[in-house]
Scaffold this active site. Sequence first.
Site, mmCIF file in Angstrom:
data_model
loop_
_atom_site.group_PDB
_atom_site.id
_atom_site.type_symbol
_atom_site.label_atom_id
_atom_site.label_comp_id
_atom_site.label_asym_id
_atom_site.label_seq_id
_atom_site.Cartn_x
_atom_site.Cartn_y
_atom_site.Cartn_z
ATOM 1 N N ARG A 218 0.789 -1.114 -0.061
ATOM 2 C CA ARG A 218 0.167 -0.005 -0.151
ATOM 3 C C ARG A 218 0.901 1.154 -0.226
ATOM 4 N NH1 ARG A 218 -3.413 -2.968 -1.646
ATOM 5 N NH2 ARG A 218 -5.396 -3.272 -0.732
ATOM 6 N N GLU A 247 -3.553 7.607 -4.473
ATOM 7 C CA GLU A 247 -4.038 6.954 -5.579
ATOM 8 C C GLU A 247 -5.221 7.785 -6.197
ATOM 9 O OE1 GLU A 247 -4.054 2.687 -5.970
ATOM 10 O OE2 GLU A 247 -2.329 2.612 -5.079
ATOM 11 N N HIS A 265 -0.951 -0.132 -9.780
ATOM 12 C CA HIS A 265 -1.648 -1.085 -8.919
ATOM 13 C C HIS A 265 -2.335 -2.485 -9.775
ATOM 14 C CE1 HIS A 265 -3.621 -1.000 -4.507
ATOM 15 N NE2 HIS A 265 -3.323 -2.316 -4.951
HETATM 16 C C1 GLV Z 1 -4.812 -5.261 -3.804
HETATM 17 O O1 GLV Z 1 -4.172 -4.394 -3.577
HETATM 18 C C2 GLV Z 1 -5.371 -6.169 -2.734
HETATM 19 O O2 GLV Z 1 -5.275 -5.585 -1.816
HETATM 20 O O3 GLV Z 1 -5.988 -6.993 -3.239
#
Ligand code: GLV
Length: 289
Positions: A218, A247, A265
């Site tokens: 993250r 983001e 991502h």
């Molecule tokens: C993606 O970032 C997830 O947490 O699945």
Amino acid sequence: MTRRLPERALQALYATGWDIFVGPEEIPNRSRLLWGVGGAVGLLTLLTERIDGEVMDRCPELRCISNCAAGLDNVDLDEAARRGITVCNTPGVLTETCADFTWALILGVTRRLLEGDRMMRAGEYPGWGPLMLLGLDLHGATLGVLGMGQIGRAVARRASAFGMRVLPWVRGASLEEVLAGSDVVTVHLPLTAETRHLLNAERLARMKPGAYLVNTSRGPVLDEEALAACLASGQLAGAALDVFEREPLVHPDLVASDRVLLTPHIASATQATRERMAMLAVQNLIENL
Ligand code: GLV
């Protein structure tokens, strides 16, 4: 369902016979989200939606929030617990996919693939050069893995195939030792109050000079401003980031840096895994309603 999921998952949900409200394909803005969830007893959510007390207020009968992601930082877990709402996520099904992608970033940034690609496309390849785009040998190097959950362990397992030594960081061990001893540091921590800005200016300064940083967890685990400064000063040789503090925004100094590999991502983004995540999220919802 706050946003449209893959077709199979939609069908599985429709098969329940429940009244289903499907949100848009794109990220719903806050007012659309608040309007769309009204009266729901179950929510199937994505990491792009902040599911907090205000959202829960809109659905007094809410019993389950099924988040289609491994991470749960977009859901206010305390608020859900206080109201007796079950919260589910989709771990496990994306582990190997995210580990593969992490290695794509490790290889990409240490061997300067995107700089090479940009040079070729710009018509700026001057011909082979002994000093051109020199990177880091992975074999014999040390990989620091911050967080040894399922994804961290899957990334670490692949390291032996590249001849790398692994320095794992787990709770209770010295983070400073891992940072100082690693040529590449890869982050696999959940975002919590404890891990927010864990990699701040002070900790980044502890990293080995010329090391690389990779983050597929993250964004807010890392202070982007501090990272940009470390790259600009040459203290770090490069970084590869799949996640960002705000983001979809990216810190402009990172965008401007040639030494940063940026991806949107997509660590879990394969056809099969995204379908598995959606199906698990639907199953979690069905089991908890
Ligand atoms: C993606 O970032 C997830 O947490 O699945």
